[in-house]
Design an enzyme around this catalytic site. Structure first.
Site, PDB file in Angstrom:
ATOM      1  N   SER A  30      14.582  -4.794   4.417  1.00  0.00           N
ATOM      2  CA  SER A  30      15.565  -3.965   5.142  1.00  0.00           C
ATOM      3  C   SER A  30      15.658  -4.387   6.601  1.00  0.00           C
ATOM      4  O   SER A  30      16.751  -4.360   7.185  1.00  0.00           O
ATOM      5  CB  SER A  30      15.186  -2.488   5.105  1.00  0.00           C
ATOM      6  OG  SER A  30      14.734  -2.126   3.862  1.00  0.00           O
ATOM      7  N   ARG A  36      14.475   9.494   3.189  1.00  0.00           N
ATOM      8  CA  ARG A  36      13.538   9.499   4.313  1.00  0.00           C
ATOM      9  C   ARG A  36      14.279  10.015   5.542  1.00  0.00           C
ATOM     10  O   ARG A  36      15.510   9.940   5.594  1.00  0.00           O
ATOM     11  CB  ARG A  36      13.048   8.070   4.602  1.00  0.00           C
ATOM     12  CG  ARG A  36      12.210   7.502   3.492  1.00  0.00           C
ATOM     13  CD  ARG A  36      11.859   6.044   3.759  1.00  0.00           C
ATOM     14  NE  ARG A  36      11.164   5.483   2.615  1.00  0.00           N
ATOM     15  CZ  ARG A  36      11.273   4.230   2.212  1.00  0.00           C
ATOM     16  NH1 ARG A  36      12.031   3.372   2.864  1.00  0.00           N
ATOM     17  NH2 ARG A  36      10.607   3.812   1.156  1.00  0.00           N
ATOM     18  N   ARG A  54       4.591   2.256   8.782  1.00  0.00           N
ATOM     19  CA  ARG A  54       5.968   2.762   8.599  1.00  0.00           C
ATOM     20  C   ARG A  54       5.974   4.269   8.392  1.00  0.00           C
ATOM     21  O   ARG A  54       6.987   4.934   8.630  1.00  0.00           O
ATOM     22  CB  ARG A  54       6.623   2.031   7.414  1.00  0.00           C
ATOM     23  CG  ARG A  54       8.124   2.197   7.377  1.00  0.00           C
ATOM     24  CD  ARG A  54       8.786   1.337   6.313  1.00  0.00           C
ATOM     25  NE  ARG A  54       8.518   1.816   4.957  1.00  0.00           N
ATOM     26  CZ  ARG A  54       8.992   1.261   3.856  1.00  0.00           C
ATOM     27  NH1 ARG A  54       9.755   0.179   3.942  1.00  0.00           N
ATOM     28  NH2 ARG A  54       8.701   1.746   2.664  1.00  0.00           N
ATOM     29  N   ARG A  56       2.854   1.372  -4.563  1.00  0.00           N
ATOM     30  CA  ARG A  56       3.642   0.263  -4.019  1.00  0.00           C
ATOM     31  C   ARG A  56       2.780  -0.996  -3.852  1.00  0.00           C
ATOM     32  O   ARG A  56       3.254  -2.104  -4.065  1.00  0.00           O
ATOM     33  CB  ARG A  56       4.301   0.677  -2.695  1.00  0.00           C
ATOM     34  CG  ARG A  56       5.551   1.505  -2.937  1.00  0.00           C
ATOM     35  CD  ARG A  56       6.090   2.181  -1.704  1.00  0.00           C
ATOM     36  NE  ARG A  56       7.156   3.107  -2.086  1.00  0.00           N
ATOM     37  CZ  ARG A  56       8.443   2.939  -1.864  1.00  0.00           C
ATOM     38  NH1 ARG A  56       8.860   1.886  -1.196  1.00  0.00           N
ATOM     39  NH2 ARG A  56       9.330   3.814  -2.276  1.00  0.00           N
ATOM     40  N   ASN A 100       7.503 -13.595   5.589  1.00  0.00           N
ATOM     41  CA  ASN A 100       7.875 -12.868   6.802  1.00  0.00           C
ATOM     42  C   ASN A 100       6.635 -12.548   7.640  1.00  0.00           C
ATOM     43  O   ASN A 100       6.100 -11.444   7.573  1.00  0.00           O
ATOM     44  CB  ASN A 100       8.635 -11.595   6.431  1.00  0.00           C
ATOM     45  CG  ASN A 100       9.012 -10.772   7.658  1.00  0.00           C
ATOM     46  OD1 ASN A 100       9.048 -11.296   8.778  1.00  0.00           O
ATOM     47  ND2 ASN A 100       9.270  -9.496   7.451  1.00  0.00           N
ATOM     48  N   ASP A 101       6.223 -13.568   8.418  1.00  0.00           N
ATOM     49  CA  ASP A 101       5.098 -13.384   9.344  1.00  0.00           C
ATOM     50  C   ASP A 101       5.722 -13.072  10.700  1.00  0.00           C
ATOM     51  O   ASP A 101       5.746 -11.929  11.153  1.00  0.00           O
ATOM     52  CB  ASP A 101       4.259 -14.673   9.349  1.00  0.00           C
ATOM     53  CG  ASP A 101       2.969 -14.513  10.124  1.00  0.00           C
ATOM     54  OD1 ASP A 101       2.773 -13.448  10.739  1.00  0.00           O
ATOM     55  OD2 ASP A 101       2.157 -15.453  10.125  1.00  0.00           O
TER      56      ASP A 101
HETATM   57  N1  LIG Z   1       7.693  -9.784  10.776  1.00  0.00           N
HETATM   58  C1  LIG Z   1       7.258  -8.537  10.925  1.00  0.00           C
HETATM   59  N2  LIG Z   1       6.183  -8.287  11.712  1.00  0.00           N
HETATM   60  C2  LIG Z   1       5.712  -7.022  11.875  1.00  0.00           C
HETATM   61  N3  LIG Z   1       6.256  -5.924  11.304  1.00  0.00           N
HETATM   62  C3  LIG Z   1       7.335  -6.123  10.503  1.00  0.00           C
HETATM   63  C4  LIG Z   1       7.891  -7.421  10.279  1.00  0.00           C
HETATM   64  N4  LIG Z   1       8.940  -7.292   9.462  1.00  0.00           N
HETATM   65  C5  LIG Z   1       9.059  -5.977   9.173  1.00  0.00           C
HETATM   66  N5  LIG Z   1       8.098  -5.276   9.798  1.00  0.00           N
HETATM   67  C6  LIG Z   1       7.858  -3.818   9.729  1.00  0.00           C
HETATM   68  O1  LIG Z   1       7.268  -3.574   8.452  1.00  0.00           O
HETATM   69  C7  LIG Z   1       7.721  -2.348   7.900  1.00  0.00           C
HETATM   70  C8  LIG Z   1       8.318  -2.620   6.520  1.00  0.00           C
HETATM   71  O2  LIG Z   1       9.550  -3.330   6.690  1.00  0.00           O
HETATM   72  P1  LIG Z   1      10.837  -2.939   5.837  1.00  0.00           P
HETATM   73  O3  LIG Z   1      11.019  -1.458   5.803  1.00  0.00           O
HETATM   74  O4  LIG Z   1      11.963  -3.768   6.351  1.00  0.00           O
HETATM   75  O5  LIG Z   1      10.353  -3.453   4.408  1.00  0.00           O
HETATM   76  P2  LIG Z   1      11.152  -3.478   3.021  1.00  0.00           P
HETATM   77  O6  LIG Z   1      10.806  -4.747   2.353  1.00  0.00           O
HETATM   78  O7  LIG Z   1      12.591  -3.212   3.241  1.00  0.00           O
HETATM   79  O8  LIG Z   1      10.473  -2.266   2.269  1.00  0.00           O
HETATM   80  P3  LIG Z   1      11.086  -1.347   1.062  1.00  0.00           P
HETATM   81  O9  LIG Z   1      11.274  -2.249  -0.090  1.00  0.00           O
HETATM   82  O10 LIG Z   1      10.010  -0.320   0.862  1.00  0.00           O
HETATM   83  O11 LIG Z   1      12.369  -0.750   1.542  1.00  0.00           O
HETATM   84  C9  LIG Z   1       8.726  -1.769   8.901  1.00  0.00           C
HETATM   85  O12 LIG Z   1       8.078  -0.767   9.660  1.00  0.00           O
HETATM   86  C10 LIG Z   1       9.120  -2.958   9.761  1.00  0.00           C
HETATM   87  O13 LIG Z   1       9.434  -2.574  11.069  1.00  0.00           O
HETATM   88  N1  LIG Z   2      16.051  -2.783  -9.341  1.00  0.00           N
HETATM   89  C1  LIG Z   2      16.435  -2.185  -8.207  1.00  0.00           C
HETATM   90  N2  LIG Z   2      15.566  -2.048  -7.186  1.00  0.00           N
HETATM   91  C2  LIG Z   2      16.002  -1.463  -6.071  1.00  0.00           C
HETATM   92  C3  LIG Z   2      17.313  -1.004  -5.921  1.00  0.00           C
HETATM   93  N3  LIG Z   2      17.464  -0.465  -4.681  1.00  0.00           N
HETATM   94  C4  LIG Z   2      16.273  -0.603  -4.076  1.00  0.00           C
HETATM   95  N4  LIG Z   2      15.404  -1.210  -4.900  1.00  0.00           N
HETATM   96  C5  LIG Z   2      14.009  -1.581  -4.630  1.00  0.00           C
HETATM   97  O1  LIG Z   2      13.187  -0.433  -4.704  1.00  0.00           O
HETATM   98  C6  LIG Z   2      12.021  -0.644  -3.933  1.00  0.00           C
HETATM   99  C7  LIG Z   2      11.697   0.582  -3.118  1.00  0.00           C
HETATM  100  O2  LIG Z   2      12.719   0.867  -2.195  1.00  0.00           O
HETATM  101  P1  LIG Z   2      12.520   2.054  -1.135  1.00  0.00           P
HETATM  102  O3  LIG Z   2      13.829   2.146  -0.411  1.00  0.00           O
HETATM  103  O4  LIG Z   2      12.151   3.277  -1.876  1.00  0.00           O
HETATM  104  O5  LIG Z   2      11.392   1.604  -0.226  1.00  0.00           O
HETATM  105  C8  LIG Z   2      12.306  -1.874  -3.050  1.00  0.00           C
HETATM  106  O6  LIG Z   2      11.575  -2.963  -3.584  1.00  0.00           O
HETATM  107  C9  LIG Z   2      13.783  -2.122  -3.238  1.00  0.00           C
HETATM  108  O7  LIG Z   2      14.103  -3.491  -3.170  1.00  0.00           O
HETATM  109  C10 LIG Z   2      18.202  -1.175  -7.013  1.00  0.00           C
HETATM  110  O8  LIG Z   2      19.388  -0.803  -6.991  1.00  0.00           O
HETATM  111  N5  LIG Z   2      17.721  -1.761  -8.120  1.00  0.00           N
END
Ligand SMILES: Nc1ncnc2c1ncn2[C@@H]1O[C@H](COP(=O)(O)OP(=O)(O)OP(=O)(O)O)[C@@H](O)[C@H]1O
Ligand SMILES: Nc1nc2c(ncn2[C@@H]2O[C@H](COP(=O)(O)O)[C@@H](O)[C@H]2O)c(=O)[nH]1
Length: 198
Positions: free
Chosen positions: A18, A44, A137, A148, A171-172
């Protein structure tokens, strides 16, 4: 399939999908469009219904799945998630590059369709760093966080399947990860920008 090639962003919860996606949507406002998924999880703080997700009940979602309105759906960490046909069509109708943020089950199911996206997995540098990011987060209970992390281990194993992803981004450093993302999407971005001029 009409319009530009869609993009699938996958990878463990907390890996930074995200965060990267928000940067992309901000920098290329009219080029990319987000496929708004449905979910049965609770919103959220700050999440907006219809923008971040369509927040629905399990009954509502199952009804729409049964009616054939979803391209893919999956159970993740105790909740249902899914991509409706309408979500993708809404973006494609704007001639934008449709970005789907989905889990690895969704990736496997999308592979059975004719969507033909670019598949990208965003991964953390380590499970320990992933856990820290998820804890910091502050969106999860201890129970959902552990679920998770278990799903993350499975995701990282399954994503090793040759050919499943076109690119894996570790993603470091966020800026470095974002550069890698833009680089792989450059051709589609240029094509979409060009099509706007004609
Ligand atoms: N490169 C980075 N270094 C440090 N912190 C990071 C980095 N990238 C993302 N974050 C932080 O890590 C947390 C998780 O990131 P994010 O919510 O984008 O993950 P996500 O993959 O979208 O998770 P989800 O699948 O649960 O929605 C956030 O608080 C974000 O600010
Ligand atoms: N298969 C699908 N996975 C989805 C979809 N939308 C989000 N996601 C994945 O769910 C987890 C958790 O998301 P969160 O918003 O609760 O943190 C994350 O890995 C998303 O990529 C979907 O439409 N289909």
């Amino acid at each position: 399939m009409q319009g530009p090639r869609p993009v699938v962003l996958s990878g463990p919860s907390g890996a930074g999908k995200s965060t990267l996606l928000k940067k992309l949507l901000k920098d290329y406002e009219n080029i990319f469009g987000f496929s708004v998924s449905h979910t049965t999880r609770q919103p959220r703080p700050g999440e907006v219904n219809g923008k971040d997700y369509h927040f629905v009940t399990r009954e509502e979602m199952q009804k729409e799945i049964d009616a054939g309105e979803f391209i893919e759906h999956a159970e993740f960490s105790g909740n249902m998630y899914g991509t409706s046909k309408g979500a993708v069509q809404a973006v494609q109708a704007q001639n934008q590059i449709c970005v789907l943020d989905i889990d690895i089950q969704g990736v496997k199911n999308i592979k059975k369709t004719d969507l033909n996206p670019i598949y990208i997995s965003v991964q953390p540098p380590s499970i320990e760093i992933l856990e820290k990011r998820l804890r910091d987060r502050k969106t999860e209970t201890e129970e959902s966080l552990l679920k998770r992390l278990t799903a993350a281990r499975v995701d990282l194993e399954l994503s090793k399947e040759p050919g499943l992803f076109d690119l894996i981004i570790i993603n470091d450093d966020l800026e470095k990860a974002y550069s890698e993302l833009k680089e792989v999407l450059l051709e589609e971005i240029k094509k979409t920008q060009e099509s706007r001029k004609s």
